[in-house]
Design an enzyme around this catalytic site. Structure first.
Site, PDB file in Angstrom:
ATOM      1  N   ALA A 180       3.097  -0.583   4.898  1.00 28.80           N
ATOM      2  CA  ALA A 180       2.558  -0.630   6.258  1.00 28.80           C
ATOM      3  C   ALA A 180       2.091  -2.027   6.667  1.00 28.80           C
ATOM      4  O   ALA A 180       2.034  -2.337   7.860  1.00 28.80           O
ATOM      5  CB  ALA A 180       1.411   0.361   6.397  1.00 28.80           C
ATOM      6  N   HIS A 189       3.963  -4.192   9.305  1.00 29.46           N
ATOM      7  CA  HIS A 189       3.794  -4.021  10.748  1.00 29.46           C
ATOM      8  C   HIS A 189       2.444  -4.511  11.247  1.00 29.46           C
ATOM      9  O   HIS A 189       2.171  -4.442  12.448  1.00 29.46           O
ATOM     10  CB  HIS A 189       3.976  -2.539  11.105  1.00 29.46           C
ATOM     11  CG  HIS A 189       5.088  -1.898  10.351  1.00 29.46           C
ATOM     12  ND1 HIS A 189       6.418  -2.238  10.528  1.00 29.46           N
ATOM     13  CD2 HIS A 189       5.071  -0.973   9.358  1.00 29.46           C
ATOM     14  CE1 HIS A 189       7.154  -1.539   9.696  1.00 29.46           C
ATOM     15  NE2 HIS A 189       6.370  -0.766   8.978  1.00 29.46           N
ATOM     16  N   ASN A 204       8.163  -5.402  -0.730  1.00 29.63           N
ATOM     17  CA  ASN A 204       8.058  -4.182   0.058  1.00 29.63           C
ATOM     18  C   ASN A 204       6.594  -4.102   0.450  1.00 29.63           C
ATOM     19  O   ASN A 204       5.756  -3.638  -0.318  1.00 29.63           O
ATOM     20  CB  ASN A 204       8.490  -2.953  -0.745  1.00 29.63           C
ATOM     21  CG  ASN A 204       8.462  -1.694   0.085  1.00 29.63           C
ATOM     22  OD1 ASN A 204       7.823  -1.650   1.146  1.00 29.63           O
ATOM     23  ND2 ASN A 204       9.122  -0.655  -0.384  1.00 29.63           N
ATOM     24  N   TYR A 235      11.366   8.931   1.342  1.00 25.96           N
ATOM     25  CA  TYR A 235      11.347   7.908   0.295  1.00 25.96           C
ATOM     26  C   TYR A 235      12.047   8.315  -0.995  1.00 25.96           C
ATOM     27  O   TYR A 235      12.181   7.499  -1.899  1.00 25.96           O
ATOM     28  CB  TYR A 235       9.902   7.507  -0.019  1.00 25.96           C
ATOM     29  CG  TYR A 235       9.187   6.948   1.185  1.00 25.96           C
ATOM     30  CD1 TYR A 235       9.513   5.698   1.688  1.00 25.96           C
ATOM     31  CD2 TYR A 235       8.199   7.681   1.835  1.00 25.96           C
ATOM     32  CE1 TYR A 235       8.872   5.179   2.799  1.00 25.96           C
ATOM     33  CE2 TYR A 235       7.546   7.171   2.947  1.00 25.96           C
ATOM     34  CZ  TYR A 235       7.882   5.928   3.420  1.00 25.96           C
ATOM     35  OH  TYR A 235       7.251   5.413   4.522  1.00 25.96           O
ATOM     36  N   GLU A 264      12.552  -9.337   2.354  1.00 24.84           N
ATOM     37  CA  GLU A 264      11.758  -8.195   2.827  1.00 24.84           C
ATOM     38  C   GLU A 264      12.551  -6.925   2.538  1.00 24.84           C
ATOM     39  O   GLU A 264      13.740  -6.838   2.853  1.00 24.84           O
ATOM     40  CB  GLU A 264      11.519  -8.335   4.331  1.00 24.84           C
ATOM     41  CG  GLU A 264      10.820  -7.170   4.963  1.00 24.84           C
ATOM     42  CD  GLU A 264      10.688  -7.310   6.487  1.00 24.84           C
ATOM     43  OE1 GLU A 264      10.367  -6.298   7.119  1.00 24.84           O
ATOM     44  OE2 GLU A 264      10.927  -8.411   7.030  1.00 24.84           O
ATOM     45  N   ARG A 271       5.054  11.141  -2.167  1.00 26.14           N
ATOM     46  CA  ARG A 271       4.816  10.876  -0.748  1.00 26.14           C
ATOM     47  C   ARG A 271       6.123  11.012   0.036  1.00 26.14           C
ATOM     48  O   ARG A 271       7.057  10.251  -0.175  1.00 26.14           O
ATOM     49  CB  ARG A 271       4.273   9.454  -0.559  1.00 26.14           C
ATOM     50  CG  ARG A 271       4.077   9.099   0.883  1.00 26.14           C
ATOM     51  CD  ARG A 271       3.677   7.642   1.057  1.00 26.14           C
ATOM     52  NE  ARG A 271       3.612   7.316   2.479  1.00 26.14           N
ATOM     53  CZ  ARG A 271       3.877   6.130   2.971  1.00 26.14           C
ATOM     54  NH1 ARG A 271       4.200   5.134   2.179  1.00 26.14           N
ATOM     55  NH2 ARG A 271       3.803   5.922   4.272  1.00 26.14           N
ATOM     56  N   ARG A 319      13.061   5.114  12.460  1.00 23.54           N
ATOM     57  CA  ARG A 319      11.809   5.856  12.361  1.00 23.54           C
ATOM     58  C   ARG A 319      10.942   5.585  13.583  1.00 23.54           C
ATOM     59  O   ARG A 319      11.417   5.147  14.617  1.00 23.54           O
ATOM     60  CB  ARG A 319      11.114   5.486  11.053  1.00 23.54           C
ATOM     61  CG  ARG A 319      11.969   5.916   9.837  1.00 23.54           C
ATOM     62  CD  ARG A 319      11.327   5.648   8.532  1.00 23.54           C
ATOM     63  NE  ARG A 319      10.076   6.405   8.413  1.00 23.54           N
ATOM     64  CZ  ARG A 319       9.135   6.115   7.533  1.00 23.54           C
ATOM     65  NH1 ARG A 319       9.275   5.099   6.707  1.00 23.54           N
ATOM     66  NH2 ARG A 319       8.039   6.840   7.464  1.00 23.54           N
ATOM     67  N   ARG A 343       7.121   1.150  13.613  1.00 21.42           N
ATOM     68  CA  ARG A 343       7.716   0.569  12.409  1.00 21.42           C
ATOM     69  C   ARG A 343       8.852  -0.406  12.719  1.00 21.42           C
ATOM     70  O   ARG A 343       9.391  -1.045  11.823  1.00 21.42           O
ATOM     71  CB  ARG A 343       8.249   1.670  11.497  1.00 21.42           C
ATOM     72  CG  ARG A 343       7.175   2.594  10.954  1.00 21.42           C
ATOM     73  CD  ARG A 343       7.741   3.574   9.945  1.00 21.42           C
ATOM     74  NE  ARG A 343       6.830   4.656   9.658  1.00 21.42           N
ATOM     75  CZ  ARG A 343       5.827   4.599   8.780  1.00 21.42           C
ATOM     76  NH1 ARG A 343       5.607   3.491   8.108  1.00 21.42           N
ATOM     77  NH2 ARG A 343       5.051   5.636   8.591  1.00 21.42           N
ATOM     78  N   PRO A 387       0.796  -1.225   0.000  1.00 24.99           N
ATOM     79  CA  PRO A 387       0.000   0.000   0.000  1.00 24.99           C
ATOM     80  C   PRO A 387       0.829   1.277   0.000  1.00 24.99           C
ATOM     81  O   PRO A 387       1.874   1.354   0.634  1.00 24.99           O
ATOM     82  CB  PRO A 387      -0.829  -0.107   1.284  1.00 24.99           C
ATOM     83  CG  PRO A 387      -0.103  -1.061   2.149  1.00 24.99           C
ATOM     84  CD  PRO A 387       0.597  -2.011   1.220  1.00 24.99           C
ATOM     85  N   ASN A 388       0.325   2.221  -0.759  1.00 25.34           N
ATOM     86  CA  ASN A 388       0.856   3.585  -0.868  1.00 25.34           C
ATOM     87  C   ASN A 388       2.162   3.699  -1.638  1.00 25.34           C
ATOM     88  O   ASN A 388       2.652   4.810  -1.845  1.00 25.34           O
ATOM     89  CB  ASN A 388       0.986   4.241   0.512  1.00 25.34           C
ATOM     90  CG  ASN A 388      -0.347   4.340   1.201  1.00 25.34           C
ATOM     91  OD1 ASN A 388      -1.332   4.774   0.596  1.00 25.34           O
ATOM     92  ND2 ASN A 388      -0.420   3.907   2.446  1.00 25.34           N
ATOM     93  N   HIS A 432      12.703  -2.537   2.541  1.00 23.88           N
ATOM     94  CA  HIS A 432      12.211  -1.219   2.955  1.00 23.88           C
ATOM     95  C   HIS A 432      13.112  -0.164   2.341  1.00 23.88           C
ATOM     96  O   HIS A 432      14.337  -0.278   2.400  1.00 23.88           O
ATOM     97  CB  HIS A 432      12.220  -1.076   4.479  1.00 23.88           C
ATOM     98  CG  HIS A 432      11.409  -2.120   5.153  1.00 23.88           C
ATOM     99  ND1 HIS A 432      10.045  -2.055   5.218  1.00 23.88           N
ATOM    100  CD2 HIS A 432      11.774  -3.282   5.739  1.00 23.88           C
ATOM    101  CE1 HIS A 432       9.597  -3.128   5.840  1.00 23.88           C
ATOM    102  NE2 HIS A 432      10.624  -3.891   6.154  1.00 23.88           N
ATOM    103  N   ILE A 433      12.515   0.852   1.769  1.00 28.24           N
ATOM    104  CA  ILE A 433      13.280   1.941   1.161  1.00 28.24           C
ATOM    105  C   ILE A 433      14.010   2.730   2.248  1.00 28.24           C
ATOM    106  O   ILE A 433      15.186   3.052   2.115  1.00 28.24           O
ATOM    107  CB  ILE A 433      12.350   2.853   0.336  1.00 28.24           C
ATOM    108  CG1 ILE A 433      11.788   2.061  -0.860  1.00 28.24           C
ATOM    109  CG2 ILE A 433      13.078   4.114  -0.127  1.00 28.24           C
ATOM    110  CD1 ILE A 433      10.664   2.760  -1.608  1.00 28.24           C
ATOM    111  N   SER A 434      13.309   3.013   3.329  1.00 27.77           N
ATOM    112  CA  SER A 434      13.915   3.759   4.439  1.00 27.77           C
ATOM    113  C   SER A 434      14.442   2.776   5.484  1.00 27.77           C
ATOM    114  O   SER A 434      14.135   1.588   5.455  1.00 27.77           O
ATOM    115  CB  SER A 434      12.874   4.678   5.078  1.00 27.77           C
ATOM    116  OG  SER A 434      11.870   3.917   5.730  1.00 27.77           O
TER     117      SER A 434
END
Length: 151
Positions: A82, A85, A79, A23, A103, A18, A112, A116, A10-11, A105-107
């Protein structure tokens, strides 16, 4: 030639607009092009998808598991956004299919917000990559190539 799936949750369709400070400015289309180059460089074909719907991602994982069992898939880069989590269902799909999964994650999620820091995906994943920006996708595809043969 084996295939690699790159699944985005999502997103992620909002990449480029965003929170660019988190990101970056690359769009999902830019990420797809990066993944196409990385797949080709590692001897894979690419299936690249994004969905804001958990069930679509689960269906894709089931499909990936079947292809991997047939020797046609090297693995999955996920990826989950959300859903990382929150989704026991994604965890169960990965475990249930036995698919090799990285798995992504960009960040750096551990730098954070505390919510997260927990992942339902990590215990089912072969590896976790975080904090390399969108370049992490290419690194994860190269990682799948290192985990197994491409034939």
């Amino acid at each position: 030639m084996k295939k690699v799936y790159v699944l985005n949750g999502p997103n992620l369709n909002l990449l480029g607009t965003r929170e660019p400070a988190v990101y970056g400015s690359k769009t999902l289309d830019d990420v797809k092009k990066l993944c196409q180059l990385a797949a080709k460089a590692n001897g894979f074909s690419l299936d690249f998808r994004q969905s804001n719907h958990e069930g679509d991602l689960i269906d894709a994982l089931h499909e990936a598991g079947r292809l991997q069992a047939q020797g046609k898939l090297a693995g999955v880069v996920l990826n989950a956004g959300a859903y990382t989590h929150t989704s026991v269902a994604l965890h169960d799909a990965i475990k249930g299919t036995g698919v090799t999964l990285i798995e992504l994650h960009i960040s750096n999620v551990h730098a954070r917000e505390s919510f997260r820091h927990h992942s339902y995906i990590s215990p089912a994943a072969k590896a976790v990559m975080a904090g390399f920006g969108v370049q992490g996708y290419a690194l994860a595809i190269a990682g799948l190539a290192q985990l197994g043969d491409k034939k």
